[in-house]
Motif scaffolding. Structure first.
Motif, PDB file in Angstrom:
ATOM      1  N   ALA A 115       0.823  -1.217   0.000  1.00  0.00           N
ATOM      2  CA  ALA A 115       0.000   0.000   0.000  1.00  0.00           C
ATOM      3  C   ALA A 115       0.852   1.260   0.000  1.00  0.00           C
ATOM      4  O   ALA A 115       0.586   2.199  -0.750  1.00  0.00           O
ATOM      5  N   VAL A 116       1.883   1.311   0.850  1.00  0.00           N
ATOM      6  CA  VAL A 116       2.693   2.530   0.901  1.00  0.00           C
ATOM      7  C   VAL A 116       3.468   2.722  -0.397  1.00  0.00           C
ATOM      8  O   VAL A 116       3.673   3.860  -0.856  1.00  0.00           O
ATOM      9  N   THR A 133      -2.501   8.377   1.751  1.00  0.00           N
ATOM     10  CA  THR A 133      -2.926   7.251   2.581  1.00  0.00           C
ATOM     11  C   THR A 133      -3.647   6.222   1.722  1.00  0.00           C
ATOM     12  O   THR A 133      -4.492   6.592   0.898  1.00  0.00           O
ATOM     13  N   GLY A 134      -3.318   4.941   1.909  1.00  0.00           N
ATOM     14  CA  GLY A 134      -3.983   3.909   1.126  1.00  0.00           C
ATOM     15  C   GLY A 134      -4.125   2.616   1.901  1.00  0.00           C
ATOM     16  O   GLY A 134      -3.354   2.335   2.829  1.00  0.00           O
ATOM     17  N   LEU A 135      -5.106   1.818   1.506  1.00  0.00           N
ATOM     18  CA  LEU A 135      -5.417   0.543   2.168  1.00  0.00           C
ATOM     19  C   LEU A 135      -5.255  -0.618   1.200  1.00  0.00           C
ATOM     20  O   LEU A 135      -5.696  -0.563   0.053  1.00  0.00           O
ATOM     21  N   ARG A 136      -4.629  -1.683   1.699  1.00  0.00           N
ATOM     22  CA  ARG A 136      -4.542  -2.954   0.967  1.00  0.00           C
ATOM     23  C   ARG A 136      -4.944  -4.064   1.915  1.00  0.00           C
ATOM     24  O   ARG A 136      -4.433  -4.163   3.038  1.00  0.00           O
ATOM     25  N   GLU A 147       2.852  -7.533  -5.167  1.00  0.00           N
ATOM     26  CA  GLU A 147       2.935  -6.330  -5.992  1.00  0.00           C
ATOM     27  C   GLU A 147       2.323  -5.130  -5.280  1.00  0.00           C
ATOM     28  O   GLU A 147       1.348  -5.262  -4.541  1.00  0.00           O
ATOM     29  N   PRO A 148       2.891  -3.924  -5.507  1.00  0.00           N
ATOM     30  CA  PRO A 148       2.279  -2.710  -4.955  1.00  0.00           C
ATOM     31  C   PRO A 148       0.858  -2.549  -5.462  1.00  0.00           C
ATOM     32  O   PRO A 148       0.539  -2.957  -6.582  1.00  0.00           O
TER      33      PRO A 148
END
Length: 228
Positions: A115-116, A133-136, A147-148
């Motif tokens: 995620a980052v 900001t992100g969510l996985r 993988e990103p």
């Protein structure tokens, strides 16, 4: 005895400073980051302590997604305008490899890393240049999340959509408006308190809250921080 112990699902946060290599006094910046992390950890404690790990990277883990997202925004606002941060949140299982040294592994950590990295890549695209900001979400205990990338379907996609809009608003605020946002995240701080601190009228604070989208960010944040 086997020291590897599984942990129930949690939300892991990995963050780092944006553009820190260009900062002349990296030691001072590192100190500011450590103070910000300690301040936020006192308000919203992580499972094992929100802490700097290597260089300008920091990590923490939380029982709920809402807590992790709350921490991400608080750290960002505390460091502004001296620095900005990007954060990846990974949701999944965690394995404790070494309880004594606090070493962990598992899908939640891999997802946070993915995620980052995706958030960092988003900065190169004009529509998402202000995303921080992100969510996985890891799909299961064997999900290697190689993988990103961020969640693009299901509830996670809805969270990422909200974060994209929230981060765009926050990234578009002036320094004063960010200070007002930071102050209003403390429920005991009033607009009158902030007006006195800024040397402006209470009505001027109220106007900024409405016109600059501060109220919208606060409303969005309240919804996000209550997520399970």
């Amino acid at each position: 005895m086997d020291r590897v112990k599984p942990r129930t699902s949690c939300c892991v946060l990995i963050g780092d400073l944006v553009g820190s290599r260009e900062v002349p006094d990296r030691a001072a910046l590192h100190d500011a980051l450590a103070v910000a992390l300690s301040t936020v950890d006192a308000v919203r404690p992580s499972r094992d302590g929100l802490r700097v790990t290597v260089g300008d990277e920091f990590q923490g883990s939380y029982p709920t997604l809402g807590e992790a997202l709350d921490v991400a925004l608080r750290v960002r606002l505390l460091l502004w305008p001296d620095a900005d941060v990007r954060v990846g949140v990974g949701r999944g299982t965690v394995t404790v490899l070494d309880p004594g040294r606090g070493i962990e592994d598992g899908p939640a950590w891999w997802a946070a890393r993915a995620a980052v990295e995706a958030v960092e890549a988003a900065a190169d695209r004009a529509p998402t240049r202000l995303l921080r900001t992100g969510l996985r979400t890891a799909d299961g205990p064997e999900d290697r999340v190689a993988e990103p990338g961020l969640d693009t379907s299901g509830p996670g996609a809805a969270v990422n959509a909200a974060l994209l809009c929230q981060d765009h608003l926050v990234g578009s605020l002036s320094d004063r408006s960010r200070r007002l946002l930071r102050g209003l995240m403390d429920t005991e701080t009033t607009q009158a308190d902030l007006a006195a601190a800024e040397g402006i009228s209470a009505s001027a604070v109220s106007q900024r809250v409405r016109a600059d989208g501060i109220g919208a960010v606060l409303a969005s944040h309240r919804l996000l921080r209550d997520l399970p």
